[in-house]
Scaffold this motif. Sequence first.
Motif, short mmCIF file in Angstrom:
data_model
loop_
_atom_site.label_atom_id
_atom_site.label_comp_id
_atom_site.label_asym_id
_atom_site.label_seq_id
_atom_site.Cartn_x
_atom_site.Cartn_y
_atom_site.Cartn_z
N GLU A 111 75.51 35.10 52.92
CA GLU A 111 76.42 36.20 52.57
C GLU A 111 77.11 35.95 51.24
OE1 GLU A 111 77.97 38.21 56.69
OE2 GLU A 111 78.72 36.21 56.22
N ARG A 112 77.52 34.71 50.99
CA ARG A 112 78.16 34.40 49.71
C ARG A 112 77.17 34.53 48.56
NH1 ARG A 112 79.92 29.90 52.66
NH2 ARG A 112 78.70 28.48 51.34
N LEU A 113 75.93 34.08 48.77
CA LEU A 113 74.94 34.14 47.71
C LEU A 113 74.60 35.57 47.32
CD1 LEU A 113 72.42 31.38 48.87
CD2 LEU A 113 74.39 31.15 47.35
N LEU A 114 74.70 36.49 48.26
CA LEU A 114 74.30 37.87 48.01
C LEU A 114 75.45 38.75 47.54
CD1 LEU A 114 71.99 38.51 51.11
CD2 LEU A 114 71.36 37.69 48.83
N LEU A 115 76.65 38.21 47.46
CA LEU A 115 77.79 39.02 47.04
C LEU A 115 77.54 39.61 45.66
CD1 LEU A 115 80.90 36.94 48.18
CD2 LEU A 115 80.12 39.13 49.08
N ASP B 12 73.13 24.23 53.95
CA ASP B 12 73.26 25.68 53.87
C ASP B 12 71.92 26.34 53.56
OD1 ASP B 12 76.21 25.79 54.09
OD2 ASP B 12 76.14 24.72 52.18
N LEU B 13 71.08 25.63 52.82
CA LEU B 13 69.75 26.11 52.46
C LEU B 13 68.76 24.98 52.66
CD1 LEU B 13 67.53 27.82 51.06
CD2 LEU B 13 68.51 27.13 48.86
N VAL B 14 67.70 25.27 53.39
CA VAL B 14 66.63 24.29 53.60
C VAL B 14 65.34 24.89 53.05
CG1 VAL B 14 65.30 22.93 55.26
CG2 VAL B 14 67.74 23.39 55.67
N ILE B 15 64.66 24.15 52.18
CA ILE B 15 63.41 24.62 51.57
C ILE B 15 62.25 23.80 52.12
CG2 ILE B 15 62.12 24.91 49.41
CD1 ILE B 15 64.82 25.08 47.97
N GLY B 16 61.25 24.49 52.63
CA GLY B 16 60.00 23.82 52.99
C GLY B 16 59.26 23.51 51.70
N SER B 17 59.25 22.25 51.32
CA SER B 17 58.89 21.87 49.96
C SER B 17 57.48 21.29 49.83
CB SER B 17 59.90 20.85 49.44
OG SER B 17 59.59 20.43 48.13
N ARG B 18 56.74 21.87 48.88
CA ARG B 18 55.41 21.35 48.54
C ARG B 18 55.51 20.11 47.68
NH1 ARG B 18 54.09 26.98 45.80
NH2 ARG B 18 56.25 26.53 45.25
N TRP B 19 56.56 20.01 46.89
CA TRP B 19 56.61 18.99 45.84
C TRP B 19 57.62 17.88 46.11
CZ3 TRP B 19 52.28 20.35 44.48
CH2 TRP B 19 51.92 21.65 44.16
N GLN C 238 77.10 27.36 43.52
CA GLN C 238 78.22 27.57 44.44
C GLN C 238 78.51 26.35 45.30
OE1 GLN C 238 78.15 31.27 46.62
NE2 GLN C 238 77.25 32.40 44.92
N GLY C 239 77.81 25.25 45.06
CA GLY C 239 78.08 24.02 45.78
C GLY C 239 77.53 23.98 47.18
N CYS C 240 76.53 24.80 47.48
CA CYS C 240 75.91 24.77 48.81
C CYS C 240 75.12 23.47 48.99
CB CYS C 240 74.98 25.96 48.99
SG CYS C 240 75.80 27.56 49.03
N ALA C 241 75.06 23.01 50.21
CA ALA C 241 74.21 21.85 50.51
C ALA C 241 72.77 22.33 50.62
CB ALA C 241 74.67 21.21 51.82
N VAL C 242 71.89 21.77 49.79
CA VAL C 242 70.48 22.15 49.75
C VAL C 242 69.64 20.97 50.20
CG1 VAL C 242 68.58 23.01 48.34
CG2 VAL C 242 70.92 23.77 47.86
N ALA C 243 68.76 21.19 51.17
CA ALA C 243 67.87 20.14 51.66
C ALA C 243 66.42 20.60 51.51
CB ALA C 243 68.17 19.82 53.12
N GLU C 244 65.51 19.64 51.36
CA GLU C 244 64.09 19.94 51.28
C GLU C 244 63.34 19.16 52.36
OE1 GLU C 244 64.00 19.41 46.66
OE2 GLU C 244 62.39 20.85 47.21
N VAL C 245 62.51 19.86 53.09
CA VAL C 245 61.68 19.26 54.13
C VAL C 245 60.23 19.36 53.66
CG1 VAL C 245 60.82 19.52 56.50
CG2 VAL C 245 63.26 19.81 56.01
N PRO C 246 59.51 18.25 53.57
CA PRO C 246 58.13 18.31 53.06
C PRO C 246 57.22 19.11 53.98
CG PRO C 246 58.62 16.13 53.93
CD PRO C 246 59.92 16.87 53.90
N LEU D 73 68.08 32.70 44.05
CA LEU D 73 68.92 32.26 45.16
C LEU D 73 69.15 30.75 45.15
CD1 LEU D 73 67.96 34.50 48.21
CD2 LEU D 73 69.71 34.83 46.47
N THR D 74 68.15 30.00 44.70
CA THR D 74 68.34 28.54 44.59
C THR D 74 69.42 28.23 43.57
OG1 THR D 74 66.00 28.20 45.09
CG2 THR D 74 67.20 26.34 44.16
N LEU D 75 69.38 28.89 42.43
CA LEU D 75 70.38 28.66 41.39
C LEU D 75 71.77 29.04 41.89
CD1 LEU D 75 71.14 27.89 38.52
CD2 LEU D 75 70.49 30.20 37.79
N ARG D 76 71.86 30.17 42.57
CA ARG D 76 73.15 30.57 43.12
C ARG D 76 73.68 29.51 44.10
NH1 ARG D 76 73.89 36.69 43.44
NH2 ARG D 76 72.41 37.51 41.90
N ALA D 77 72.78 29.01 44.95
CA ALA D 77 73.21 28.01 45.93
C ALA D 77 73.74 26.76 45.27
CB ALA D 77 72.04 27.68 46.86
#
Length: 256
Positions: free
Chosen positions: A164-168, A109-116, A189-197, A182-186
């Motif tokens: 949409e759910r995160l912004l309610l 649901d959320l993908v972060i381009g991750s430095r770390w 709320q049980g969203c699937a969070v992935a990180e891509v280096p 937004l990360t904390l909300r995700a």
Amino acid sequence: MSTVLVITPTYNERDNLPGVVARIRAAVPAACVLVVDDNSPDGTGLVADGLDGVHVLHRERKQGLGAAYLAGFRWGLERGFDLLVEIDADGSHPPERLPAMLEAAERADLVIGSRWAPGGRVANWPRRRELLSRLANGYVRRALRLGVADATGGFRVYRAAALERLLLGGVESRGYCFQVDLTLRAVRQGCAVAEVPITFVDRTSGASKMSAGVLFEALWRVTVWAWSPRRRPGGRAAPTADEPSLPPRTGGMSLT
């Protein structure tokens, strides 16, 4: 095939914006690009207007990164985009990593381009700034019990339904803390969070909007969230006048 909107907020980025837009188009030719300009004194908004095929939101004044992204999110959700991307206009986020991030968004649901995250790194940063970022992310991760390596990272892909759910209920965070919010909300709320280096490269033109004061203000808010669960973000606050409630998604796109 998922429709993609790449949102880039700008304030005094006229020298960097054309190159970043060209790189986005080369990486993801089918994506639409939306520039959200906060009335840049250097004329960035006019530069954006001159870029072929780029949509531009002209805002009256500088209101912070979070407010600019919220305006961009509303624009994209109203037009039915499936995936909404956050990317900086200064060239520090590599658009070339967008294909990998969009692929990851097929399962997250959320993908972060991750430095770390493993494989991620920074280039051309002063040692002091790198240390501050590492310490800040470590503190956020532990204080809020987040299993995310780069909770403050601003290179992201959101699935529209999850966003949409995160912004309610509205989002009050505006500056550096917006990404943590937004990360904390995700996570909550049980969203699937992935990180891509990614390799984060420090800007070569223009001035950074980050300062120690902005960073420590954000960490103070994280501390409040950590010690006062009732005050954590989660949609309890009503929308502000500058942040109206999000309308329902429409079925198709109508770009203007």
